[in-house]
Design an enzyme around this catalytic site. Structure first.
Site, mmCIF file in Angstrom:
data_model
loop_
_atom_site.group_PDB
_atom_site.id
_atom_site.type_symbol
_atom_site.label_atom_id
_atom_site.label_comp_id
_atom_site.label_asym_id
_atom_site.label_seq_id
_atom_site.Cartn_x
_atom_site.Cartn_y
_atom_site.Cartn_z
ATOM 1 N N SER A 145 -93.533 -4.395 -15.052
ATOM 2 C CA SER A 145 -93.797 -5.323 -13.951
ATOM 3 C C SER A 145 -95.300 -5.452 -13.731
ATOM 4 O O SER A 145 -96.045 -4.506 -13.990
ATOM 5 C CB SER A 145 -93.094 -4.778 -12.698
ATOM 6 O OG SER A 145 -93.927 -4.828 -11.591
ATOM 7 N N GLU A 166 -77.975 -3.900 -2.487
ATOM 8 C CA GLU A 166 -78.989 -3.411 -1.548
ATOM 9 C C GLU A 166 -78.375 -2.420 -0.552
ATOM 10 O O GLU A 166 -78.962 -1.393 -0.229
ATOM 11 C CB GLU A 166 -79.656 -4.587 -0.822
ATOM 12 C CG GLU A 166 -80.842 -4.134 -0.018
ATOM 13 C CD GLU A 166 -81.921 -5.199 0.151
ATOM 14 O OE1 GLU A 166 -81.934 -6.182 -0.624
ATOM 15 O OE2 GLU A 166 -82.753 -5.039 1.056
ATOM 16 N N GLY A 185 -93.763 -7.130 1.430
ATOM 17 C CA GLY A 185 -93.941 -6.596 2.776
ATOM 18 C C GLY A 185 -94.226 -7.668 3.820
ATOM 19 O O GLY A 185 -94.568 -7.358 4.951
ATOM 20 N N ASP A 204 -80.727 -13.219 3.096
ATOM 21 C CA ASP A 204 -81.762 -13.341 2.070
ATOM 22 C C ASP A 204 -81.167 -13.789 0.736
ATOM 23 O O ASP A 204 -81.729 -14.643 0.039
ATOM 24 C CB ASP A 204 -82.487 -12.005 1.877
ATOM 25 C CG ASP A 204 -82.959 -11.414 3.195
ATOM 26 O OD1 ASP A 204 -83.079 -12.181 4.159
ATOM 27 O OD2 ASP A 204 -83.179 -10.199 3.261
ATOM 28 N N SER A 243 -88.623 -11.446 1.724
ATOM 29 C CA SER A 243 -87.494 -11.064 0.897
ATOM 30 C C SER A 243 -87.760 -11.029 -0.593
ATOM 31 O O SER A 243 -86.981 -11.561 -1.387
ATOM 32 C CB SER A 243 -86.341 -12.009 1.183
ATOM 33 O OG SER A 243 -85.249 -11.255 1.454
ATOM 34 N N SER A 244 -88.845 -10.367 -0.957
ATOM 35 C CA SER A 244 -89.068 -10.180 -2.387
ATOM 36 C C SER A 244 -87.916 -9.356 -2.978
ATOM 37 O O SER A 244 -87.536 -9.549 -4.132
ATOM 38 C CB SER A 244 -90.406 -9.480 -2.632
ATOM 39 O OG SER A 244 -90.534 -8.343 -1.814
ATOM 40 N N SER A 245 -87.328 -8.471 -2.157
ATOM 41 C CA SER A 245 -86.249 -7.635 -2.701
ATOM 42 C C SER A 245 -85.015 -8.464 -3.054
ATOM 43 O O SER A 245 -84.439 -8.295 -4.136
ATOM 44 C CB SER A 245 -85.899 -6.521 -1.722
ATOM 45 O OG SER A 245 -85.838 -7.001 -0.415
ATOM 46 N N HIS A 266 -81.977 -11.478 13.042
ATOM 47 C CA HIS A 266 -80.971 -10.405 13.046
ATOM 48 C C HIS A 266 -79.607 -10.908 13.520
ATOM 49 O O HIS A 266 -78.868 -10.180 14.183
ATOM 50 C CB HIS A 266 -81.435 -9.213 13.891
ATOM 51 C CG HIS A 266 -82.490 -8.380 13.202
ATOM 52 N ND1 HIS A 266 -82.242 -7.157 12.655
ATOM 53 C CD2 HIS A 266 -83.795 -8.629 12.945
ATOM 54 C CE1 HIS A 266 -83.361 -6.669 12.112
ATOM 55 N NE2 HIS A 266 -84.316 -7.552 12.273
HETATM 56 C C1 GLA Z 1 -83.961 -8.853 6.766
HETATM 57 C C2 GLA Z 1 -82.550 -8.645 6.244
HETATM 58 C C3 GLA Z 1 -81.680 -9.863 6.570
HETATM 59 C C4 GLA Z 1 -81.750 -10.234 8.046
HETATM 60 C C5 GLA Z 1 -83.204 -10.296 8.515
HETATM 61 C C6 GLA Z 1 -83.330 -10.466 10.009
HETATM 62 O O1 GLA Z 1 -84.583 -9.886 6.086
HETATM 63 O O2 GLA Z 1 -82.575 -8.416 4.859
HETATM 64 O O3 GLA Z 1 -80.354 -9.621 6.163
HETATM 65 O O4 GLA Z 1 -81.002 -9.341 8.808
HETATM 66 O O5 GLA Z 1 -83.928 -9.129 8.152
HETATM 67 O O6 GLA Z 1 -82.763 -11.669 10.429
#
Ligand code: GLA
Length: 401
Positions: free
Chosen positions: A72, A184, A126, A196, A130-132, A39
């Site tokens: 998908s 996003e 999940g 990400d 970062s699949s998104s 974060h």
């Molecule tokens: C998610 C968010 C990122 C980052 C992390 C935590 O993955 O998409 O931008 O803030 O949490 O580091």
């Protein structure tokens, strides 16, 4: 066959099955692991990540009826809409990531017409991988292939002759990352930072990505040695669309505001302690975590540059403790996974990775311990929680471009 090759075949097969012909283009974008710096990104801090060999794939072909049709492997429903109708559909929330990117591309003046696309992913959903963002990035790269454009700071332009097949420049990758992040933030409604999207675009095999989220400079730090990266998925799902992430971000931002700075990047531990009275206890705790994480990334990058994986691993453990005790975005399952890992002789470092509130831990281990560590973690985690889990080996790979 590599994971990338089998995923490519799977998405092409899906396209043929659903649309009845061979796709003109197949594109992929990797998921990422946050290696150190939790974060810190939206606090304009520093963070280290890896692009890994778990991908989102799109197989696509243009079409002439002004419609976009998405299928998908992960979701049964087919999503069909007109190019002028980029609206959220609560029945198909997964398509919001695609639509959000299309919406942003349109706002940047990119002209596209209809297309059919099949989507397939090997990024566990999940798990905090970062699949998104991978879906956003692969969408942008697919449109760039189907309807060539060059993204600039403020808009876009048509590529000059010969430019179409040229590698995406560093500057354009940054613009693409920012565009996907905006998709996003604005369309999906998660106030994520830029970690990400940058990771998916700037990955480099055998290297960690070091991002300064204030200057947006990106460096690659070699990660070569007798080490391996394993993911332990707690099996507890998290969804950033839930409000916890946005709440933590607000906490950090209000702490920064009360200290009179734009972002926590400008705060050091002395200033934070001196400002303690101005902050609520939660604001202080969140800021304490972020300030410490930024310092750990600086120290961690130095350790990595001298191939000191033992020291680096210690920073990973400290990072997890700070998430657990101060930022409070860990879960009892993630804590358990880290504590179990700590007891194995092959471990170098372990911590939660990504947003938190569930998801996975990232484990840096000695290469010759892959098997024994995997068996041990699977057995011990099941013994304590009843949840079946098999650690996933991740190779560090190149980014989408
Ligand atoms: C998610 C968010 C990122 C980052 C992390 C935590 O993955 O998409 O931008 O803030 O949490 O580091």
């Amino acid at each position: 066959m590599t994971q990338s090759e089998s995923g490519t075949l799977a998405v092409q097969k899906l396209f043929k099955e659903k649309f009845g012909y061979t796709p003109t283009h197949t594109i992929k974008a990797p998921g990422r692991l946050e290696l150190l710096g939790n974060h810190t990104d939206y606090n304009e801090g520093l963070v280290m990540s890896l692009a890994v060999d778990k991908y989102l794939f799109i197989a696509a072909s243009p079409r002439t009826d002004g419609k976009i049709e998405l299928v998908s492997t992960a979701f049964p429903e087919r999503e069909l809409f007109s190019i002028s109708e980029l609206k959220k559909n609560p029945q198909a929330p997964w398509a919001d990531y695609v639509k959000g990117v299309l919406d942003q591309l349109r706002k940047h003046g990119v002209q596209f017409s209809g297309f059919s696309a099949a989507i397939h992913g090997t990024v566990p959903m999940g798990a905090g991988m970062s699949s998104s963002a991978a879906l956003e990035v692969v969408t942008a790269m697919t449109i760039r292939k189907l309807f060539p454009f060059i993204l600039t700071e403020t808009a876009s332009r048509k590529p000059a002759r010969g430019e179409e097949d040229a590698e995406v420049t560093r500057d354009e990758k940054l613009q693409l990352a920012k565009l996907c992040q905006k998709a996003e933030n604005q369309f999906v409604g998660v106030q994520c930072g830029i970690l990400d999207q940058i990771s998916s675009l700037f990955g480099k095999s055998f290297h960690a990505i070091e991002i300064d989220c204030q200057s947006l400079s990106v460096e690659h730090v070699p990660m070569i040695g007798e080490i391996a990266i394993l993911i332990c998925n707690s099996g507890v799902k998290h969804s950033l669309v839930g409000g916890e992430y946005n709440e933590l971000r607000e906490m950090c931002e209000s702490a920064a505001r009360k200290m009179g700075v734009k972002a926590l990047r400008s705060v050091d531990i002395r200033m934070l302690n001196a400002s303690r009275d101005k902050l609520t206890e939660r604001e202080f705790q969140c800021a304490y975590h972020v300030v410490g994480e930024i310092q750990r990334v600086i120290a961690g990058a130095t350790a990595l540059r001298s191939d000191d994986f033992v020291q680096f691993g210690q920073f990973m453990f400290q990072s997890h403790e700070s998430s657990r005790d101060y930022f409070k975005n860990s879960t009892k399952e993630l804590d358990l996974l880290v504590e179990l890992a700590r007891k194995h002789p092959g471990i170098l470092g372990a911590r939660l990775t990504g947003g938190g509130f569930g998801g996975a831990t990232i484990n840096l281990i000695k290469r010759d311990a892959i098997e024994s560590f995997s068996e041990y973690m699977a057995a011990e985690y099941q013994k304590s929680t009843g949840i079946q889990m098999s650690p996933l080996l991740c190779q560090i790979v190149d980014g989408a471009a």
